[in-house]
Scaffold this motif. Structure first.
Motif, PDB file in Angstrom:
ATOM      1  N   ALA A 428      -6.620  -6.120   5.663  1.00 18.56           N
ATOM      2  CA  ALA A 428      -6.151  -4.921   5.539  1.00 18.56           C
ATOM      3  C   ALA A 428      -4.634  -4.878   5.808  1.00 18.56           C
ATOM      4  CB  ALA A 428      -6.638  -3.906   6.950  1.00 18.56           C
ATOM      5  N   TYR A 429      -4.056  -5.738   6.562  1.00 25.43           N
ATOM      6  CA  TYR A 429      -2.550  -5.912   7.012  1.00 25.43           C
ATOM      7  C   TYR A 429      -2.063  -6.378   5.797  1.00 25.43           C
ATOM      8  CZ  TYR A 429      -3.305  -5.445  11.974  1.00 25.43           C
ATOM      9  OH  TYR A 429      -3.539  -4.731  13.272  1.00 25.43           O
ATOM     10  N   CYS A 430      -2.829  -7.220   4.953  1.00 21.16           N
ATOM     11  CA  CYS A 430      -2.149  -8.027   3.722  1.00 21.16           C
ATOM     12  C   CYS A 430      -2.091  -7.029   2.668  1.00 21.16           C
ATOM     13  CB  CYS A 430      -2.827  -9.033   3.427  1.00 21.16           C
ATOM     14  SG  CYS A 430      -2.834 -10.590   4.457  1.00 21.16           S
ATOM     15  N   CYS A 431      -3.143  -6.146   2.474  1.00 19.51           N
ATOM     16  CA  CYS A 431      -3.029  -5.181   1.521  1.00 19.51           C
ATOM     17  C   CYS A 431      -1.900  -4.121   1.657  1.00 19.51           C
ATOM     18  CB  CYS A 431      -4.396  -4.483   1.494  1.00 19.51           C
ATOM     19  SG  CYS A 431      -4.597  -3.330   0.139  1.00 19.51           S
ATOM     20  N   ILE A 432      -1.760  -3.572   3.021  1.00 19.56           N
ATOM     21  CA  ILE A 432      -0.835  -2.644   3.195  1.00 19.56           C
ATOM     22  C   ILE A 432       0.535  -3.198   3.074  1.00 19.56           C
ATOM     23  CG2 ILE A 432       0.219  -1.170   4.965  1.00 19.56           C
ATOM     24  CD1 ILE A 432      -2.886  -0.965   6.199  1.00 19.56           C
ATOM     25  N   LEU A 433       0.703  -4.496   3.362  1.00 19.94           N
ATOM     26  CA  LEU A 433       2.124  -4.897   3.434  1.00 19.94           C
ATOM     27  C   LEU A 433       2.529  -6.012   2.321  1.00 19.94           C
ATOM     28  CD1 LEU A 433       2.357  -5.593   7.343  1.00 19.94           C
ATOM     29  CD2 LEU A 433       3.188  -4.064   6.064  1.00 19.94           C
ATOM     30  N   LEU A 434       1.750  -6.153   1.373  1.00 17.27           N
ATOM     31  CA  LEU A 434       1.950  -7.024   0.367  1.00 17.27           C
ATOM     32  C   LEU A 434       3.204  -6.445  -0.450  1.00 17.27           C
ATOM     33  CD1 LEU A 434       0.990  -9.260  -1.465  1.00 17.27           C
ATOM     34  CD2 LEU A 434      -0.579  -8.288  -2.611  1.00 17.27           C
ATOM     35  N   PRO A 435       3.206  -5.262  -0.929  1.00 18.19           N
ATOM     36  CA  PRO A 435       4.386  -4.804  -1.660  1.00 18.19           C
ATOM     37  C   PRO A 435       5.678  -5.234  -1.098  1.00 18.19           C
ATOM     38  CG  PRO A 435       2.767  -2.947  -1.487  1.00 18.19           C
ATOM     39  CD  PRO A 435       2.293  -4.082  -0.598  1.00 18.19           C
ATOM     40  N   TYR A 436       5.908  -5.559   0.100  1.00 14.41           N
ATOM     41  CA  TYR A 436       7.271  -5.740   0.484  1.00 14.41           C
ATOM     42  C   TYR A 436       7.506  -7.304  -0.041  1.00 14.41           C
ATOM     43  CZ  TYR A 436       6.969  -2.272   4.310  1.00 14.41           C
ATOM     44  OH  TYR A 436       6.936  -1.276   4.811  1.00 14.41           O
ATOM     45  N   THR A 437       6.687  -8.386   0.196  1.00 13.89           N
ATOM     46  CA  THR A 437       7.228  -9.642  -0.219  1.00 13.89           C
ATOM     47  C   THR A 437       7.131  -9.801  -1.917  1.00 13.89           C
ATOM     48  OG1 THR A 437       4.694 -10.274  -0.040  1.00 13.89           O
ATOM     49  CG2 THR A 437       6.003 -10.718   1.763  1.00 13.89           C
ATOM     50  N   VAL A 438       6.245  -8.813  -2.555  1.00 10.72           N
ATOM     51  CA  VAL A 438       6.223  -8.974  -3.993  1.00 10.72           C
ATOM     52  C   VAL A 438       7.670  -8.425  -4.707  1.00 10.72           C
ATOM     53  CG1 VAL A 438       5.236  -7.955  -6.145  1.00 10.72           C
ATOM     54  CG2 VAL A 438       3.838  -8.534  -4.309  1.00 10.72           C
ATOM     55  N   ARG A 439       8.020  -7.093  -4.058  1.00 11.21           N
ATOM     56  CA  ARG A 439       9.433  -6.967  -4.478  1.00 11.21           C
ATOM     57  C   ARG A 439      10.648  -7.680  -4.098  1.00 11.21           C
ATOM     58  NH1 ARG A 439       7.664  -4.681  -8.184  1.00 11.21           N
ATOM     59  NH2 ARG A 439       5.610  -4.657  -7.684  1.00 11.21           N
ATOM     60  N   TYR A 440      10.648  -8.071  -2.970  1.00 10.95           N
ATOM     61  CA  TYR A 440      11.829  -9.288  -2.792  1.00 10.95           C
ATOM     62  C   TYR A 440      11.648 -10.370  -3.629  1.00 10.95           C
ATOM     63  CZ  TYR A 440      13.331  -7.072   1.634  1.00 10.95           C
ATOM     64  OH  TYR A 440      14.074  -6.379   2.360  1.00 10.95           O
ATOM     65  N   ALA A 441      10.301 -10.923  -3.914  1.00  7.77           N
ATOM     66  CA  ALA A 441      10.220 -12.111  -4.574  1.00  7.77           C
ATOM     67  C   ALA A 441      10.475 -11.766  -6.289  1.00  7.77           C
ATOM     68  CB  ALA A 441       8.960 -12.737  -4.743  1.00  7.77           C
TER      69      ALA A 441
END
Length: 552
Positions: A428-441
């Motif tokens: 659940a945490y990974c699904c909710i917070l995945l956009p942060y790392t994707v946008r930065y990367a």
């Protein structure tokens, strides 16, 4: 650009498991009410029942009213402050910027608990002034007030940076043609800043309608129920109504997605060019006789947004007993010692959250790097769909993610399931917070030229080796920044933790929530204080260490 390899296929598999499957099961459960029994019979039969329930219209109206109220409150506070910060020489301006960043570091539900301790009957306000603001706090306007103080910095920083980029030269042209200062601002500067302003306000709206902690802590006591608390009731209270929760989740997703799409439209369609090829000098104007009133306003807002919640949190954490009030002989560190001694499982909850936060940061960092590599540097069929899967969690409230995971992984026909294990929380945490790392990367990969990877391939490196040895080290600084943010948010996540935590397992947020429910307010506030300190100092320390080693 090359065809997909193992990095791309790994990213695609992770996104399907973390994002697509939970979202699909929400839609399926809304359509097929007997899905949990392994049946696809009687499709759409619950949709009409739920949509005609008398409480649905009230919850939807309350959700919209709350979102619009916080948007209006944020605009009233943030727009004047942001304009003053951008166009005038505000005394102590860097200090105000730092202070107005603090609300991002305080989880909304913890700030809300601080306001409860301050404004409730016989709270700190009553002890200090004799005033009782309890009836005001536990109402729609109390919820709007508390949530506005946590959300307005989003608008403040957007407005101040946008208006500062525009500068005052366009308004000066209006002044030359006879416009008053207010008219020049209203007719020239404000329209130019409108895209950034509206985008930030829409982001505040989406954040507000998704927030669980504040409406649950304040609204329910006054009968003010919103869609988020309605979903929680259907999932948590007997009899469990999963089809109803799925339908309410889709309504909330549509509201949130609508705000998000309007935000994207404004950002892409309503931009006005204000910067040419030649740099323009911009000198901020002095405030003159208004300097003291402006400083007083910044100080008052900082006191309400930062000072009051932090004072309440630490005052309660250091109080031996609540009945002892604000007295010198009532101060002690007993609650902090209780956490260290693992009283009521406090220290174990702390370790659980730190472990889950670190694991979430690591996994989302790896998935974010792999997904961004796939989207930015490869060509394959379905790349647009893969990119969309990384954006969808931005528009899905955390409670909807939790409901989707319950529906997906609690099916009776599954031979093996992560449900009721710590792994379900991690997912659940990974699904909710995945956009942060994707946008930065994504942004980092776009800055790396193709020739470096091509040179590695000419030298005999495989695509995986080139990614691991060449590209990943180059994007690592941006990725570390995103992972630190993910760690800070994951360690204090509330709604998914409450709905998905295995029996007998507690996290920081669950522990704090339960202590307030059970009346152990001091222990809960001590854990809140520890949470704020950890989520502030650990990312700061890692950033400083990385900077010294040249990684950031």
């Amino acid at each position: 650009m090359r065809s997909p390899g193992p990095v791309v296929w790994g990213a695609a598999f992770a996104l399907v498991v973390l994002v697509l499957i939970p979202l699909s099961f929400i839609v399926l459960q809304a359509i097929f009410p007997a899905l949990g029994q392994g049946s696809l019979s009687a499709p759409f039969t619950r949709v009409a029942d739920v949509l005609t329930e008398p409480g649905l219209l009230r919850m939807t109206r309350n959700t919209a009213l709350l979102g619009l109220g916080v948007v209006a409150g944020s605009a009233v506070i943030a727009v004047p402050l942001g304009v003053l910060r951008a166009l005038f020489r505000v005394p102590l301006a860097p200090l105000w910027d730092i202070l107005l960043l603090v609300p991002f570091m305080i989880p909304p539900y913890i700030a809300t608990l601080g306001w409860i301790m301050t404004l409730q009957p016989n709270g700190y306000l009553t002890q200090l002034t004799g005033l009782n603001a309890g009836p005001y706090l536990f109402s729609l306007w109390g919820v709007v007030f508390v949530m506005t103080l946590g959300a307005f910095p989003v608008v403040y920083f957007a407005v101040s940076r946008t208006v500062e980029a525009i500068g005052g030269r366009y308004a000066d042209v209006g002044r030359v043609f006879g416009a008053s200062p207010f008219t020049a601002f209203r007719r020239v500067t404000l329209p130019l800043a409108l895209p950034g302003l509206m985008a930030s306000l829409l982001l505040v709206f989406a954040m507000t309608i998704e927030e669980y902690g504040t409406p649950a802590a304040l609204g329910r006591q006054s009968g003010f129920e919103v869609l988020v608390t309605g979903i929680d009731t259907r999932v948590s209270d007997w009899p469990i109504d999963l089809p109803g929760a799925a339908i309410l989740s889709l309504i909330l997703v549509m509201m949130s997605l609508g705000a998000f799409l309007v935000q994207l439209r404004i950002l892409s369609r309503r931009s006005f060019e204000t910067v040419g090829g030649k740099p323009q000098a911009f000198h901020k104007r002095p405030l003159g006789v208004f300097a003291i009133p402006v400083v007083a306003v910044f100080a008052l807002v900082s006191l309400l947004a930062v000072g009051v919640p932090l004072f309440a949190i630490f005052a309660t954490a250091l109080s031996k007993t609540l009945s002892g009030g604000l007295a010198a002989d009532n101060i002690g560190f007993g609650h902090f010692r209780a956490i260290a001694a693992d009283e009521n499982g406090a220290f174990q909850a702390l370790l659980n959250s730190l472990g889950l936060g670190a694991a979430t940061a690591l996994i989302t960092g790896l998935i974010g790097a792999a997904t961004s590599y796939a989207v930015v540097r490869t060509q394959f069929r379905g790349k647009g769909f893969l990119d969309a899967l990384t954006v969808i969690p931005n528009a899905i409230p955390g409670i909807v993610v939790a409901v989707g995971i319950i529906l997906a992984w609690n099916q009776p026909w599954l031979p093996v399931t992560p449900y009721n294990t710590p792994l379900i929380l991690l997912m659940a945490y990974c699904c909710i917070l995945l956009p942060y790392t994707v946008r930065y990367a994504n942004a980092a990969f776009r800055q790396v030229g193709d020739n470096l990877e091509a040179a590695a391939r000419v030298a005999g490196a495989t695509p995986l080796t080139a990614f691991r040895r060449i590209l990943l080290p180059l994007v690592l600084p941006s990725l570390i920044s995103a992972m630190l943010l993910v760690f800070a948010v994951a360690t204090r996540e509330l709604v998914a933790s409450i709905l998905l935590a295995p029996v007998g397992m507690a996290t920081i947020s669950i522990f704090i929530w339960r202590q307030f429910d059970q009346g152990s307010v001091g222990l809960g506030m001590a854990m809140s204080a520890v949470t704020i300190l950890i989520t502030t100092t650990i990312p700061l320390a890692v950033t400083l260490m990385s900077g010294r080693r040249g990684l950031m």
